[in-house]
Design a protein around this motif. Structure first.
Motif, PDB file in Angstrom:
ATOM      1  N   LEU A 190      39.669  34.452  54.155  1.00  0.00           N
ATOM      2  CA  LEU A 190      38.715  35.505  54.480  1.00  0.00           C
ATOM      3  C   LEU A 190      38.484  36.444  53.302  1.00  0.00           C
ATOM      4  N   LEU A 191      37.221  36.716  53.030  1.00  0.00           N
ATOM      5  CA  LEU A 191      36.835  37.646  51.971  1.00  0.00           C
ATOM      6  C   LEU A 191      35.869  38.674  52.548  1.00  0.00           C
ATOM      7  N   ASN A 192      35.691  39.784  51.821  1.00  0.00           N
ATOM      8  CA  ASN A 192      34.707  40.763  52.285  1.00  0.00           C
ATOM      9  C   ASN A 192      33.292  40.282  51.947  1.00  0.00           C
ATOM     10  N   GLN A 193      32.291  41.061  52.321  1.00  0.00           N
ATOM     11  CA  GLN A 193      30.901  40.638  52.141  1.00  0.00           C
ATOM     12  C   GLN A 193      30.518  40.451  50.676  1.00  0.00           C
ATOM     13  N   ARG A 194      31.260  41.095  49.779  1.00  0.00           N
ATOM     14  CA  ARG A 194      30.974  40.955  48.342  1.00  0.00           C
ATOM     15  C   ARG A 194      31.825  39.876  47.683  1.00  0.00           C
ATOM     16  N   GLY A 195      32.594  39.151  48.500  1.00  0.00           N
ATOM     17  CA  GLY A 195      33.419  38.070  47.955  1.00  0.00           C
ATOM     18  C   GLY A 195      34.773  38.516  47.443  1.00  0.00           C
ATOM     19  N   GLY A 196      35.158  39.753  47.741  1.00  0.00           N
ATOM     20  CA  GLY A 196      36.459  40.266  47.311  1.00  0.00           C
ATOM     21  C   GLY A 196      37.504  40.125  48.402  1.00  0.00           C
ATOM     22  N   LEU A 197      38.753  40.394  48.029  1.00  0.00           N
ATOM     23  CA  LEU A 197      39.849  40.338  48.986  1.00  0.00           C
ATOM     24  C   LEU A 197      39.703  41.444  50.027  1.00  0.00           C
ATOM     25  N   LEU A 198      40.128  41.173  51.248  1.00  0.00           N
ATOM     26  CA  LEU A 198      40.050  42.167  52.311  1.00  0.00           C
ATOM     27  C   LEU A 198      41.060  43.296  52.120  1.00  0.00           C
ATOM     28  N   ARG A 199      42.159  42.983  51.461  1.00  0.00           N
ATOM     29  CA  ARG A 199      43.176  44.002  51.211  1.00  0.00           C
ATOM     30  C   ARG A 199      43.702  43.840  49.793  1.00  0.00           C
ATOM     31  N   ILE A 200      43.696  44.947  49.088  1.00  0.00           N
ATOM     32  CA  ILE A 200      44.201  44.962  47.712  1.00  0.00           C
ATOM     33  C   ILE A 200      45.246  46.062  47.618  1.00  0.00           C
ATOM     34  N   SER A 201      46.395  45.731  47.062  1.00  0.00           N
ATOM     35  CA  SER A 201      47.446  46.711  46.882  1.00  0.00           C
ATOM     36  C   SER A 201      48.203  46.364  45.613  1.00  0.00           C
TER      37      SER A 201
END
Length: 162
Positions: free
Chosen positions: A61-72
């Motif tokens: 799963l990625l966000n609408q811009r193709g990035g990770l849903l959670r970054i830490s």
């Protein structure tokens, strides 16, 4: 992040190592084996996962811009980089529906509901992917997946998810 390799796209299951223990194992190679849990997804959840599955070779799963849903972690600019799209979306939904309970209570609610069942109560710890507490749990007694799948199916029915 849910990896493509953790999802069985035929059976509708997710098999994962316990995340916290996996992080410890990365730091200390002598750690004992990492607990693994296989979850049978509810039909609604599996349908949504298939619908929103990304083309990314590793991440489901990625966000609408193709990035990770959670970054830490620490970003390239040496500053703390912490972005949780899942929590933000849930909190927006929670406010709009006027639900007072935070996101983390969903997990606890499922475990508490399992504890109420005469047979399935023994799967609450497994459902939470808690580390085994005893030598027996750690090395000898592995939960039965079919019974665990029945327990999660029963749990879904308690919340009108079948």
């Amino acid at each position: 992040k849910l990896k493509q390799s953790e999802v069985d796209w035929e059976k509708g299951t997710v098999t994962r190592h316990r995340t916290k223990t996996a992080k410890k194992k990365q730091k200390n190679k002598n750690n004992s084996r990492i607990p693994v849990v296989t979850y049978k997804l509810w039909d609604e959840t599996f349908d949504l996962l298939k619908t929103h599955r990304s083309d990314h070779p590793e991440v489901v799963l990625l966000n609408q811009r193709g990035g990770l849903l959670r970054i830490s972690g620490i970003g390239e600019d040496e500053k703390i980089d912490n972005n949780n799209n899942i929590l933000l979306a849930f909190n927006r939904l929670r406010r709009s529906l006027e639900i007072g309970k935070p996101f983390k209570t969903l997990r606890a609610t499922g475990a508490s509901k399992l504890e109420e069942h005469e047979l399935y109560g023994r799967y609450a710890q497994y459902y939470l992917a808690d580390a085994p507490r005893s030598i027996t749990e750690k090395h000898y007694a592995q939960p039965n997946n079919e019974q665990f799948f029945a327990a999660t199916k029963w749990l879904g029915a308690q919340f009108d998810l079948q």
